[in-house]
Scaffold this motif. Structure first.
Motif, PDB file in Angstrom:
ATOM      1  N   TYR A 277      29.145  46.821 -38.067  1.00  0.00           N
ATOM      2  CA  TYR A 277      29.676  45.792 -37.169  1.00  0.00           C
ATOM      3  C   TYR A 277      29.890  44.456 -37.866  1.00  0.00           C
ATOM      4  O   TYR A 277      30.349  43.496 -37.247  1.00  0.00           O
ATOM      5  CB  TYR A 277      28.749  45.599 -35.969  1.00  0.00           C
ATOM      6  N   GLY A 278      29.536  44.384 -39.162  1.00  0.00           N
ATOM      7  CA  GLY A 278      29.698  43.114 -39.878  1.00  0.00           C
ATOM      8  C   GLY A 278      28.893  42.007 -39.216  1.00  0.00           C
ATOM      9  O   GLY A 278      29.364  40.869 -39.113  1.00  0.00           O
TER      10      GLY A 278
ATOM     11  N   LYS B 141      18.972  49.603 -39.563  1.00  0.00           N
ATOM     12  CA  LYS B 141      19.338  48.190 -39.350  1.00  0.00           C
ATOM     13  C   LYS B 141      20.504  47.803 -40.263  1.00  0.00           C
ATOM     14  O   LYS B 141      21.452  47.148 -39.860  1.00  0.00           O
ATOM     15  CB  LYS B 141      18.137  47.283 -39.655  1.00  0.00           C
ATOM     16  N   ARG B 142      20.412  48.250 -41.526  1.00  0.00           N
ATOM     17  CA  ARG B 142      21.459  47.945 -42.502  1.00  0.00           C
ATOM     18  C   ARG B 142      22.772  48.616 -42.095  1.00  0.00           C
ATOM     19  O   ARG B 142      23.850  48.053 -42.233  1.00  0.00           O
ATOM     20  CB  ARG B 142      20.988  48.421 -43.889  1.00  0.00           C
TER      21      ARG B 142
ATOM     22  N   GLY C 129      22.294  43.828 -36.505  1.00  0.00           N
ATOM     23  CA  GLY C 129      21.578  44.796 -37.341  1.00  0.00           C
ATOM     24  C   GLY C 129      20.078  44.556 -37.304  1.00  0.00           C
ATOM     25  O   GLY C 129      19.287  45.489 -37.150  1.00  0.00           O
ATOM     26  N   ALA C 130      19.672  43.288 -37.425  1.00  0.00           N
ATOM     27  CA  ALA C 130      18.238  42.968 -37.458  1.00  0.00           C
ATOM     28  C   ALA C 130      17.572  43.326 -36.131  1.00  0.00           C
ATOM     29  O   ALA C 130      16.394  43.697 -36.094  1.00  0.00           O
ATOM     30  CB  ALA C 130      18.053  41.486 -37.766  1.00  0.00           C
TER      31      ALA C 130
ATOM     32  N   PRO D 296       9.800  57.068 -40.245  1.00  0.00           N
ATOM     33  CA  PRO D 296       9.310  56.141 -41.270  1.00  0.00           C
ATOM     34  C   PRO D 296      10.032  54.795 -41.216  1.00  0.00           C
ATOM     35  O   PRO D 296      11.218  54.727 -40.878  1.00  0.00           O
ATOM     36  CB  PRO D 296       9.595  56.873 -42.586  1.00  0.00           C
ATOM     37  N   GLU D 297       9.292  53.768 -41.605  1.00  0.00           N
ATOM     38  CA  GLU D 297       9.836  52.409 -41.556  1.00  0.00           C
ATOM     39  C   GLU D 297      11.085  52.270 -42.441  1.00  0.00           C
ATOM     40  O   GLU D 297      12.019  51.563 -42.088  1.00  0.00           O
ATOM     41  CB  GLU D 297       8.722  51.417 -41.970  1.00  0.00           C
ATOM     42  N   TRP D 298      11.119  52.989 -43.577  1.00  0.00           N
ATOM     43  CA  TRP D 298      12.295  52.851 -44.454  1.00  0.00           C
ATOM     44  C   TRP D 298      13.559  53.360 -43.771  1.00  0.00           C
ATOM     45  O   TRP D 298      14.667  52.870 -44.015  1.00  0.00           O
ATOM     46  CB  TRP D 298      12.075  53.517 -45.816  1.00  0.00           C
ATOM     47  N   LEU D 299      13.385  54.350 -42.862  1.00  0.00           N
ATOM     48  CA  LEU D 299      14.556  54.867 -42.145  1.00  0.00           C
ATOM     49  C   LEU D 299      14.985  53.883 -41.039  1.00  0.00           C
ATOM     50  O   LEU D 299      16.181  53.725 -40.777  1.00  0.00           O
ATOM     51  CB  LEU D 299      14.206  56.249 -41.566  1.00  0.00           C
TER      52      LEU D 299
END
Ligand code: SIN
Ligand code: MN
Length: 221
Positions: A103-104, A96-97, A109-110, A88-91
């Motif tokens: 890694y700050g 990404k988050r 992430g994106a 699912p997209e939410w996962l």
């Protein structure tokens, strides 16, 4: 479990980061509920059989791509043949988050695009031997989320199953990301510590681990 003194985030090796208490209890319960839905099918949660003939002590169900020792496919050829549920997209967004926070780095992430999740359930006696996640054709990081009982997680080196390695405890809500020079490091779970979970995490007993991966695979045209 929330400690009186918060556990600090920790770099275990180059590119391998432990972020304690990354998921709050609501998020943990939400993930447990989602796992309860995923195990209803069409692919059952099962103990995968190794080429030696031995069944793993951990039970697994997958999203996006089905993993069996040692390959990915869209259908669960070793577990009834059903088509694996989509990731699912939410996962994907949670992944990404996770990478951004570990890694700050919001850009890294994106750019992270996981296309598979392995959901592992450990009862109090389950273990996972030292192995590398190496069926992926990508060196993008692996994101690992833990819920339920605490385990000892052994994070080793890229050369062999033995020392040097570092043992860390993964508690309910912890995030562990391994990428970069650690992406193909050996790792395993020598021990689960029964009875250590906060019951409010949604699991009465045992440990759930969700790993997100980028397989680098494409469907045949
Ligand atoms: C895995 O290596 O696939 C699972 C690791 C864990 O359960 O923490
Ligand atoms: Mn692994």
């Amino acid at each position: 479990m929330s400690a009186l003194i918060p556990r600090p985030r920790r770099s275990v090796a180059g590119g391998a980061v432990l972020v304690p208490d990354w998921l709050d209890l609501d998020e943990q319960r939400g993930l447990v509920e989602a796992c309860r839905g995923w195990v209803r099918g069409p692919v059952p949660m099962r103990a995968a059989r190794l080429p030696t003939g031995h069944a793993m002590s951990v039970q697994t169900v997958c999203l996006g791509w089905h993993w069996q020792p040692y390959r990915y496919s869209r259908t669960a050829d070793d577990a009834g043949g059903g088509r694996v549920l989509p990731l699912p997209e939410w996962l994907v967004q949670l992944g990404k988050r996770a990478v951004a926070d570990a890694y700050g780095n919001r850009v890294v992430g994106a750019e992270y695009e996981p296309d598979a999740a392995l959901i592992n359930f450990y009862d109090g006696t389950a273990r996972m031997g030292m192995h590398r996640d190496q069926e992926e054709r990508s060196d993008a990081p692996v994101v690992s989320l833990s819920i339920g009982d605490t385990c000892t997680f052994r994070f080793g080196n890229t050369e062999n199953r033995g020392r040097p390695y570092t043992d860390v405890e993964l508690e309910s809500g912890d995030l562990f990301v391994f990428g970069g020079p650690s992406r193909f490091a050996y790792h395993g779970v020598p021990k689960v510590l029964p009875g250590t979970a906060d019951p409010d995490c949604g699991l009465v007993s045992g440990r759930l681990n969700i790993t997100l991966r980028v397989t680098g695979l494409a469907d045949p045209r």
